[in-house]
Structure formats: C-alpha cells, structure tokens
Design an enzyme around this catalytic site. Sequence first.
Site, short mmCIF file in Angstrom:
data_model
loop_
_atom_site.label_atom_id
_atom_site.label_comp_id
_atom_site.label_asym_id
_atom_site.label_seq_id
_atom_site.Cartn_x
_atom_site.Cartn_y
_atom_site.Cartn_z
N THR A 146 0.11 -1.08 0.03
CA THR A 146 0.03 0.08 -0.57
C THR A 146 0.96 1.12 0.23
O THR A 146 1.66 1.40 1.05
CB THR A 146 -0.77 -0.29 0.89
OG1 THR A 146 -1.54 -1.63 1.28
CG2 THR A 146 -1.83 1.41 1.08
N GLU A 147 0.32 2.20 -1.09
CA GLU A 147 1.37 3.27 -0.91
C GLU A 147 2.64 3.08 -0.74
O GLU A 147 3.88 3.99 -0.70
CB GLU A 147 0.47 4.01 -0.12
CG GLU A 147 -0.78 5.11 -0.15
CD GLU A 147 -1.26 5.37 -1.04
OE1 GLU A 147 -0.37 5.78 -1.80
OE2 GLU A 147 -2.18 5.39 -1.22
N LEU A 148 3.49 2.44 -1.20
CA LEU A 148 4.87 1.58 -1.97
C LEU A 148 5.53 1.62 0.08
O LEU A 148 7.05 2.24 0.03
CB LEU A 148 5.65 2.04 -2.42
CG LEU A 148 5.25 2.42 -4.02
CD1 LEU A 148 6.70 3.07 -4.60
CD2 LEU A 148 4.95 0.83 -4.43
N TRP A 296 5.30 6.11 -0.88
CA TRP A 296 5.40 7.36 -2.38
C TRP A 296 4.70 8.97 -2.02
O TRP A 296 4.75 8.94 -3.09
CB TRP A 296 4.81 6.65 -3.80
CG TRP A 296 4.18 6.02 -3.73
CD1 TRP A 296 2.75 6.23 -2.82
CD2 TRP A 296 3.52 5.98 -4.68
NE1 TRP A 296 1.75 5.68 -3.17
CE2 TRP A 296 2.02 5.13 -5.16
CE3 TRP A 296 4.00 4.96 -6.43
CZ2 TRP A 296 1.37 4.63 -6.16
CZ3 TRP A 296 3.19 4.74 -7.16
CH2 TRP A 296 1.82 4.68 -6.93
#
Length: 401
Positions: A146-148, A296
């Site tokens: 999730t979301e890097l 990120w």
Amino acid sequence: MKAVCMYFELHQPYRLKWFWPDHSEGFERYFDTAINREIFEKVADKCYLPATKTMLQLIEQYEGDFRFSISVTGTLLSQCKKWNPKVIELFQALADTGCVEFLDETNYHSLAGLFDDKSEFIEQVREHHKLISETLGAKPLFFRNTELLYNNSIAKTVSEMGYSGILIEGVDGLVDTPNYVYNSKNCDLKVLLRNYKMSDDIGYRFSARWWSEYPLTASKWADWATHQEGEILNIFMDYETFGEHQWTETGIFDFLRELPGEVLERNLTFQTPSEIIGKYDPVGEIDVKDLSTISWADIERDTSAWLGNDMQRRCFEEVKLLEPYVKKTGDKELIKIWKHLLTSDHYYYICTKWLGDGDVHSYFSIHTSPYEAAINFMAIINDFKSQVFKNLAAKDKNIYT
C-alpha cells in the site's frame, strides 16, 4: 540495452458515509453506497475502460514488445463486480496477453503493514493473492505494498511469504540512483525503486502549463529516458493518470498511444518486474529501519500522509486496538467492516498538510476539511466498537466482569 519497467496501481476505496446512527446494519451502516458507486462509474468511464482498451490495442500493435505490470486492489475489484463487470473482463484480457504482470498487495489497500504483528498484513495479502488468482487467472510473484510503504520488517515478511521482489519509492539519499536492481537488507528479496522524477513528469506535470517542459510529448520523454544513468527505468504511477487525473482533453491518451513506439525506436525495451530481476543483478542493498518507513506519498515520502497528526494516529490506534475483539466475534460482516476501516484513504483524508499536498489529499474526499473527516471517522469507530462488544456480550454474558 536499457529496460523501461512500467507499473500502474488501480484502487478505489469504500468511502465512509456521513454517519448518524440509524436502523441500518452491517456494511451499509458505515459505507456510502451511492457516493461510492457514483465515483466508481465516473472513473470507470473516464479511465478504467478507455485506458485498458488502449493498453490492449498497444500490446497487439507492438506484438508483445509493450509490456508492463499492474496491481488492482480487492476493494476496486469488488466494485467492478457489483457495478461494471466489463472492467473485470478487460483486466482478464490483459492477463491473457502474457505481456502484463499482476502484482500482489494488501487486499484492502490498508495500513496493516505498519502493525508490529504482521499476521493481519499476511492475511490480507493472501486474500488478495487468492482473489487475483480466481478472478484474473494470474498468480502474482512480485509485491507492492500500500502506497509503497516499506521498511526492513515489511521486506522480511514479504520475503518469507515467498515473493521474489518488491516495488518501493526511490527516496532521495537512499541510493545514488534508482535505476538499478537492489537487494533488501537481511532477506532474499529484490528491490525495484521508482524513478519519481520521470514518473511524475507524466503522472503530475503532464498538463501543468507552469512547467518549463510543457507540453510533454512522447518523443521528448523517450529522449530523456535514453539519457538516464543506469540499467533500468522504473516508472510507477496511478492508472487513473490516464483520463482521470489527466483528462482526455490534455492529450494524455495520445501520449500513451505514442509512447511505446518512441521508446522502442530508441533501442529501449519494456520489461515486467519479474523479467527485470531475472536479467539484471543487484548492485547494492536497501536498508530502511522500521522507524524510518518510506512511501511514495507527498514531499516527505514517509508515513506522515496517514499518521502525521494526532487525529490520524488516534483513529489508527483505535482501529488497531479493536483487532482481537473483532476477530473474537467470528462475525464475517464485522471482520469485513474492520478490515475496510484500515484502508489508507480514510487516514489520508484526515491529513492537515496544505498547498500542493493538501490538494492531493482532498481529491476524491467527500469531506470539506480533514477535521470533519476525523470527527466522522471517530464517530463511526465508536459506533462500530459498540456493535462489536454487543456481539461479544450476546455470546458471553461475563465479558464485562
């Protein structure tokens, strides 16, 4: 020969309704079906349908030389099943080409990876793997969180689950350049780092008239790619870039249609993450301590987008503390609701950053301010908590003694 590794993320959350206790029960008590369907259908028409059809045409046009990777959250797939199965058929067609690698992630696009105990994280990843296998016929070998979100303990868990590699953000100072394959510290897991400048040139700056490089053409971007240092160029972005974040009127679909030809003409190749790590050897090691988790999101590229203020942290802790009680109920509906309350978007809408980052956080939010989002989320948590303990009390009269 330098390789371009393109990855696209597809996700829509189940947004919370403006909560006031009523007689509704289960999932519909907390989540706004009408607004979720409205947003899904808008994005499907503007992005998911036309973008995926374009991708399929490009794969056929370039006879398999155009290759990329994609991940689809379980929340989005469930919306597709309910409101437009045609989208799933197109995803299945992508999988059938053999040119698209589907990646695994948490099924609910959740923050479970930030738990000290990784059992819930593992459970959600396995649920996603099963869903992708059964729905699209793909069996992911590569992972994106999730979301890097990434740190050493997340990497270790992902490695122990059998994945060969993971995508992360190319945070400044982490390595000299993101354009190589790396190893994760203390585990057998290959790491691909996002080249955020080249990615954001498309994802964020494409239609920005203030940008000195506006307008961006496929030819210009491909020229930049050839002059990048390193062996690979990892271009990761939201799929919604095509048609939603960048509207059709900006020329984004023309750019997409022209990009493969411009890249291939310059003696560059398109490869998927698994192909990349099979061809290129690691040149270094990635070491991210758990207290320095990266992502990120936003300028900071850390966890502050979701846990940067007291409101976000309080909501997250309240939901996290409910885990043993929710699971003790054995109630599938309550467990489903709890997992959806971990979806990162709810915390993202409570972020109090302003300027450019604030605009991004308000995108797709139904709330007029992060403070209203926090008040609403806490009201839902408190009501949900009462539902959980009411269920437990019905099963065990001595639970409060």
